[in-house]
Design a protein around this motif. Structure first.
Motif, mmCIF file in Angstrom:
data_model
loop_
_atom_site.group_PDB
_atom_site.id
_atom_site.type_symbol
_atom_site.label_atom_id
_atom_site.label_comp_id
_atom_site.label_asym_id
_atom_site.label_seq_id
_atom_site.Cartn_x
_atom_site.Cartn_y
_atom_site.Cartn_z
ATOM 1 N N TYR A 291 1.602 -3.664 -7.319
ATOM 2 C CA TYR A 291 2.847 -3.757 -6.562
ATOM 3 C C TYR A 291 3.156 -5.211 -6.257
ATOM 4 N N ARG B 54 5.162 -7.255 -3.082
ATOM 5 C CA ARG B 54 5.740 -7.062 -1.746
ATOM 6 C C ARG B 54 6.670 -8.229 -1.451
ATOM 7 N N LEU C 31 9.479 -5.719 5.096
ATOM 8 C CA LEU C 31 8.533 -5.934 4.010
ATOM 9 C C LEU C 31 8.727 -4.808 3.012
ATOM 10 N N LEU C 32 9.161 -5.161 1.813
ATOM 11 C CA LEU C 32 9.538 -4.179 0.807
ATOM 12 C C LEU C 32 8.495 -4.174 -0.297
ATOM 13 N N THR C 33 8.057 -2.978 -0.670
ATOM 14 C CA THR C 33 7.063 -2.832 -1.734
ATOM 15 C C THR C 33 7.743 -2.255 -2.962
ATOM 16 N N PRO D 206 8.206 2.462 0.977
ATOM 17 C CA PRO D 206 8.571 1.183 0.373
ATOM 18 C C PRO D 206 8.975 0.119 1.382
ATOM 19 N N VAL D 207 9.593 0.503 2.481
ATOM 20 C CA VAL D 207 10.108 -0.491 3.414
ATOM 21 C C VAL D 207 9.339 -0.383 4.725
ATOM 22 N N GLU D 208 8.712 -1.498 5.113
ATOM 23 C CA GLU D 208 8.065 -1.560 6.430
ATOM 24 C C GLU D 208 8.903 -2.464 7.303
ATOM 25 N N LEU E 68 0.182 2.244 -1.271
ATOM 26 C CA LEU E 68 1.530 1.696 -1.126
ATOM 27 C C LEU E 68 2.557 2.565 -1.826
#
Lengths: 144, 243
Positions: free
Chosen positions: B231, B233, B125-127, A122-124, A118
Motif C-alpha cells: 500500500y 499512504r 491519511l489515505l491508504t 482507506p481514510v483515517e 490496511l
C-alpha cells in the motif's frame, strides 16, 4: 498578590498532531544500521552492497543516518530506527547485493508503525465532517 | 530536516484512472437518475433546511457552473445557520461559487485516486494500492476532484454535454425524488482553476500477512499462498480554492 491558577507541569508538553501543518513532513526513518560479518559467506551479498551501493543510497537520503557495524560470526541484518521509537529488523542472510537494496529501501519507505490490516478503512481522519452531523430537530420533513 | 527529503518533486497530474471507468463508489448512474435542466431543483442552501416538494435529497444542494436551473418549488429557505444570506437562485459563476465557499472555514473534497473515489478532508491519511512512481516525501496534486464543499455550499463538477434525459415514466415517482440529484456526471472533474488538493506520500508499506489455502479434495492437492498487499499512504495536506 493575586492568586494565579496552578499549572501542572505535565500539561505543558505538546503532542504531535496527526497530519501537522502542510509542508512539515519528515522521513520517519532516522537511522539505518547495517550489521554484517567480515568472513561469513551469508554476508557476502551484504559486503558487496556496502562496497558498491550503500554510499549512493546514503547520499540520496541525507536525512537518515547510516551506520555500518560488524557482527562477527552472525548472519547479517539491517535495523531501522523510526521517529515513533520503534525499530524494524530485516535479515539479509544469503541475499545477493541486488537483493539487499530492496530490503534497505523497505525500511526507508516505512513509517515504523506496526503492520496492521490496511484492507478495510482507506481514510483515517481526525477532522470533523465539514458538513456536520444531521439533526432531526433542524430538518424539515420529507414527502415520500 | 533536509528540504530535499520533504519536497522532492511536485507532480502536476497523477491520472491513474481513465476518465470513462470510475469504479468503486462512483458507479455509472442509471438513465432514471439523469437530470434534465427543468426537472430538479438545485438550491444553494443549508443542508439543515431542505425544500419540501423537490427531488433534492439530504445531500448537498449544489451550484451549477454550466447549466442554468429555474427554481420550481414555492418554498425558499430564508433563514440559515450559515454565515451569509442564501442566494435566491443557483449560482452561475464558478468564481462566485468559490468566493462563497471561501467564506466558510472547513472544506471537503470528493476525489478519485487509482480508480477509487474518496471523501477527503485536510490531515486525512489515505491508504491506496501502492503507487509505483512516487517516493516517500513527494508532494502530489490530485487531478480528479469531482466535488468540493463546505457546510452550506457545494461545487460539483458537471459535464454539460453529458446531460441525460430522465425517463418520463419515472420522472415524478417517489423513487426518482429520493434518488440523488444526479448532478455529478461520472468522470467529470473540477479543474485546477477551481480547487487544488495537495497530498504528501507518507509511506509505502505492506499489510498483514494473508494465508490463502487452496485445496482440491481427493486429489492430494493442497497449498498455502502467503501474500502481503503493498500500500501507499497519502496524507492530505491542503485544499486550496481557486479564484
Amino acid at each position: 498578590m493575586p492568586q494565579l491558577p496552578k499549572i501542572l507541569r505535565g500539561s505543558l508538553t505538546t503532542k504531535i498532531s496527526p497530519g501537522g501543518t502542510p509542508g512539515s513532513f519528515h522521513l520517519p526513518c532516522r537511522k539505518v544500521v547495517i550489521e554484517y560479518c567480515e568472513t561469513n559467506p551469508s554476508s557476502k551479498g551484504t559486503r558487496d552492497f556496502l562496497l558498491s551501493q550503500c554510499k549512493d543510497l546514503a547520499k540520496r537520503t541525507p536525512s537518515t543516518e547510516f551506520v555500518v557495524k560488524q557482527r562477527p560470526g552472525k548472519h547479517p541484518i539491517v535495523r531501522g530506527f523510526y521517529l515513533n521509537n520503534r525499530t524494524k529488523e530485516i535479515s539479509l542472510q544469503n541475499l545477493a547485493a541486488t537483493g539487499v537494496l530492496p530490503k534497505v529501501q523497505l525500511l526507508l519507505d516505512s513509517s515504523g508503525n506496526k503492520i496492521t490490516s490496511l484492507k478495510r478503512r482507506p481514510v483515517e481522519s481526525v477532522t470533523e465532517s465539514a458538513r456536520g452531523i444531521w439533526s432531526a430537530l433542524h430538518d424539515t420533513g420529507k414527502d415520500i | 530536516m533536509a528540504a530535499s527529503s520533504a519536497l522532492r518533486s511536485l507532480f502536476s497530474s497523477l491520472s491513474l484512472g481513465s476518465s470513462s471507468s470510475l469504479k468503486g463508489k462512483a458507479r455509472k448512474f442509471d438513465c432514471s437518475f439523469g437530470t434534465p435542466p427543468a426537472q430538479q431543483l438545485r438550491w444553494l442552501g443549508t443542508t439543515r433546511s431542505q425544500p419540501r416538494a423537490t427531488a433534492s435529497t439530504a445531500e448537498a444542494n449544489s451550484l451549477s457552473a454550466s447549466t442554468s436551473v429555474t427554481p420550481q418549488s414555492a418554498y425558499v429557505p430564508t433563514a440559515s445557520l450559515s454565515s451569509g444570506p442564501l442566494p435566491r437562485e443557483p449560482v452561475q459563476d464558478t468564481s462566485e461559487a468559490l468566493r462563497l465557499l471561501r467564506t466558510q472555514p472547513n472544506h471537503y473534497v470528493i476525489a478519485s485516486i487509482a480508480g477509487r473515489t474518496y471523501v477527503l478532508a485536510p490531515r486525512d491519511l489515505l491508504t491506496v494500492p501502492k503507487l509505483r512512481d512516487v517516493k516517500v516525501g513527494d508532494v502530489i496534486e490530485l487531478d480528479r476532484i469531482h466535488e468540493v464543499g463546505s457546510r452550506d455550499y457545494t461545487l460539483r463538477a458537471q459535464n454539460s454535454l453529458n446531460t441525460r434525459r430522465q425517463k418520463s415514466a419515472l420522472a415524478s415517482s417517489w423513487a426518482a425524488q429520493l434518488a440523488p440529484s444526479g448532478l455529478a456526471h461520472v468522470g467529470s472533474v473540477l479543474g485546477p482553476q477551481a480547487v487544488k488538493v495537495r497530498c504528501v506520500v507518507a509511506e509505502h508499506t505492506k499489510g498483514n500477512m494473508e494465508r490463502i489455502l487452496k485445496k482440491k479434495r481427493r486429489k492430494g492437492y493442497r497449498k498455502t499462498i502467503t501474500h502481503k498487499q503493498p500500500y501507499t499512504r497519502l496524507r492530505v495536506e491542503s485544499i486550496e480554492l481557486g479564484k
